[in-house]
Design a protein around this motif. Structure first.
Motif, mmCIF file in Angstrom:
data_model
loop_
_atom_site.group_PDB
_atom_site.id
_atom_site.type_symbol
_atom_site.label_atom_id
_atom_site.label_comp_id
_atom_site.label_asym_id
_atom_site.label_seq_id
_atom_site.Cartn_x
_atom_site.Cartn_y
_atom_site.Cartn_z
ATOM 1 N N LEU A 98 51.907 49.743 42.819
ATOM 2 C CA LEU A 98 51.824 50.445 44.107
ATOM 3 C C LEU A 98 51.484 49.438 45.208
ATOM 4 O O LEU A 98 52.146 49.381 46.231
ATOM 5 C CB LEU A 98 50.759 51.545 44.034
ATOM 6 C CG LEU A 98 50.679 52.510 45.214
ATOM 7 C CD1 LEU A 98 51.968 53.293 45.376
ATOM 8 C CD2 LEU A 98 49.522 53.486 45.002
ATOM 9 N N GLY A 150 45.787 43.355 44.311
ATOM 10 C CA GLY A 150 45.184 43.901 43.091
ATOM 11 C C GLY A 150 44.313 45.122 43.364
ATOM 12 O O GLY A 150 43.323 45.344 42.680
ATOM 13 N N CYS A 165 45.301 48.597 43.731
ATOM 14 C CA CYS A 165 45.617 49.980 43.320
ATOM 15 C C CYS A 165 45.324 50.247 41.840
ATOM 16 O O CYS A 165 45.124 51.372 41.445
ATOM 17 C CB CYS A 165 47.072 50.311 43.641
ATOM 18 S SG CYS A 165 48.261 49.579 42.505
ATOM 19 N N ARG A 166 45.327 49.216 41.038
ATOM 20 C CA ARG A 166 45.057 49.335 39.595
ATOM 21 C C ARG A 166 46.077 50.211 38.862
ATOM 22 O O ARG A 166 45.766 50.824 37.850
ATOM 23 C CB ARG A 166 43.653 49.883 39.331
ATOM 24 C CG ARG A 166 42.506 49.019 39.839
ATOM 25 C CD ARG A 166 42.794 47.586 39.638
ATOM 26 N NE ARG A 166 41.656 46.781 39.231
ATOM 27 C CZ ARG A 166 41.560 45.477 39.477
ATOM 28 N NH1 ARG A 166 42.505 44.868 40.166
ATOM 29 N NH2 ARG A 166 40.557 44.778 39.031
ATOM 30 N N MET A 167 47.299 50.270 39.384
ATOM 31 C CA MET A 167 48.348 51.026 38.687
ATOM 32 C C MET A 167 49.011 50.192 37.597
ATOM 33 O O MET A 167 49.668 50.721 36.721
ATOM 34 C CB MET A 167 49.436 51.463 39.685
ATOM 35 C CG MET A 167 49.135 52.715 40.450
ATOM 36 S SD MET A 167 48.582 54.049 39.411
ATOM 37 C CE MET A 167 49.939 54.259 38.299
ATOM 38 N N CYS A 168 48.862 48.878 37.697
ATOM 39 C CA CYS A 168 49.588 48.001 36.773
ATOM 40 C C CYS A 168 48.723 47.591 35.582
ATOM 41 O O CYS A 168 49.013 46.589 34.932
ATOM 42 C CB CYS A 168 50.069 46.769 37.528
ATOM 43 S SG CYS A 168 48.704 45.792 38.176
ATOM 44 N N CYS A 203 49.432 42.445 37.838
ATOM 45 C CA CYS A 203 49.930 41.736 39.033
ATOM 46 C C CYS A 203 49.071 40.536 39.401
ATOM 47 O O CYS A 203 49.522 39.665 40.135
ATOM 48 C CB CYS A 203 50.065 42.674 40.218
ATOM 49 S SG CYS A 203 48.507 43.271 40.857
ATOM 50 N N TYR A 244 51.482 46.101 44.823
ATOM 51 C CA TYR A 244 52.198 44.829 44.658
ATOM 52 C C TYR A 244 53.421 44.762 45.577
ATOM 53 O O TYR A 244 54.160 45.733 45.709
ATOM 54 C CB TYR A 244 52.641 44.669 43.197
ATOM 55 C CG TYR A 244 53.512 43.470 42.970
ATOM 56 C CD1 TYR A 244 52.958 42.205 42.870
ATOM 57 C CD2 TYR A 244 54.897 43.598 42.903
ATOM 58 C CE1 TYR A 244 53.762 41.093 42.686
ATOM 59 C CE2 TYR A 244 55.709 42.490 42.722
ATOM 60 C CZ TYR A 244 55.138 41.243 42.618
ATOM 61 O OH TYR A 244 55.930 40.142 42.442
HETATM 62 FE FE1 FES Z 1 48.228 47.320 42.422
HETATM 63 FE FE2 FES Z 1 48.589 45.608 40.431
HETATM 64 S S1 FES Z 1 50.081 46.691 41.512
HETATM 65 S S2 FES Z 1 46.745 46.337 41.208
#
Ligand code: FES
Length: 353
Positions: A34, A44, A46-49, A63, A36
């Motif tokens: 999100l 870093g 959103c913590r979606m990855c 990411c 990235y």
């Molecule tokens: Fe958001 Fe990795 S894409 S923390």
């Protein structure tokens, strides 16, 4: 010797400095993101990855985590899904995401991820006063209630366009994206040059374009690729067209020469297309007044006047400035006319109008 990393049990080569996400996307292994954005430093945020790395105590963001030799990563486990779902809930809980009326409906990464991860209810309640919508900027609407603080707009402003007009401000529930001294996003109050790169980078409806508001959402629009009509750089554009009318312009990502960037004119300066003041026929001035004329009449007049002046005062008494909006072929013909026919080198091209 090449370095190897395992993604979901399959081994891939990587280069020193690659992140897990970079290796994954190069090899077609999907990891949702999100915040990235390609080409800028990762935030870093959103913590979606999040992914499971063998031997690591916690899940790690793909990411920002560098790939290391012999690393083994799982991108699609139940544990990973659970954490991504929880992070999505937190992101959604922080704002007010009324998708029904949102300009970004259908074009919102947060909405797509919530659908993909089945986030139906948000168990966490956030009861801070919603921040007001900012409509001061002539081109951009900022709705902080839909902002997930991913920082993509900040990176776009600071690293893509290098304007430095916005940044993160405040802490905790008060956190938001601010201009210098939190003043309106106007000129000269802020350093915003209205390029709209932040809007293009925004993955939700937090930053939208004023001009296209209510004129169609992504599923109503047809995208047509073209070249910017302003200066000679040749930036690549998408025209977003609804029922034959251009309602929005965005930059084509990953295409030369602009690589997803646009200036204020290219992105927002398309009103001229439908201006009632556009000239649609040649005008000839007689006795201080313009009158409409045919192309033949106008061109004959121009040719005879050039001839007259050159005969009387010589070829260097005339000069030509070709338009920055002209295509290369027209500019070439223009210089041919002046050099080859009029016999003068008085020919130039204005770089920007
Ligand atoms: Fe958001 Fe990795 S894409 S923390």
């Amino acid at each position: 010797m090449s370095k190897k990393i395992k993604l979901n049990g399959v081994e891939y080569d990587f280069q020193e400095g690659d992140t897990i996400l970079e290796v994954a996307s190069r090899n077609g292994v999907r990891i949702p993101t999100l915040c990235y954005m390609r080409g800028v430093s990762p935030t870093g945020s959103c913590r979606m990855c999040m992914v499971e790395v063998e031997g690591a105590r916690n899940l790690l963001p793909a990411c920002t985590t560098p790939a290391t030799d012999g690393m083994s990563v799982e991108t699609d486990t139940e544990k990973v899904h659970k954490v991504r779902r929880m992070n999505l809930e937190l992101l959604i809980a922080f704002g007010e995401h009324d998708c029904m009326l949102c300009e970004a409906n259908g074009d919102c990464d947060l909405q797509k991820l919530a659908y993909e991860y089945g986030v139906e209810t948000v168990r966490i309640k956030h009861d801070a006063e919603p921040l007001p919508i900012d409509e001061d900027n002539p081109f951009i609407i900022r709705d902080p209630r839909k902002c997930v603080l991913c920082g993509r707009c900040v990176q776009a402003c600071n690293e893509v366009q290098v304007n430095g007009a916005i940044s993160f401000g405040n802490r905790g529930f008060e956190a938001k994206i601010v201009t210098m001294n939190d003043r309106p996003m106007l000129h000269p109050e802020s350093d915003c040059v209205f390029c709209g790169q932040c809007v293009q980078a925004c993955p939700t409806g937090a930053l939208t374009e004023k001009k296209s508001k209510g004129k169609g959402r992504v599923f109503d629009l047809q995208k047509i690729r073209t070249t910017c009509p302003y200066c000679g750089v040749g930036c690549q554009l998408w025209l977003h067209v609804n029922r034959g009318k251009v309602v929005k312009v965005t930059a084509v990502e990953n295409a030369e020469p602009n690589q997803g960037r646009l200036c204020v004119k290219g992105r927002f300066g398309f009103d001229f297309i439908y201006s009632g003041e556009r000239l649609t026929t040649p005008l000839i001035k007689e006795n201080g007044e313009f009158r409409e004329a045919s192309w033949d009449e106008a061109l004959d007049l121009v040719a005879s006047r050039f001839k007259e002046i050159i005969e009387k005062h010589g070829p260097d008494s005339v000069a030509g400035v070709s338009c920055a909006r002209s295509i290369n072929e027209d500019s070439y013909n223009m210089q041919k006319l002046f050099r080859g026919v009029f016999k003068t080198n008085n020919i130039d091209h204005c770089a920007r109008t």
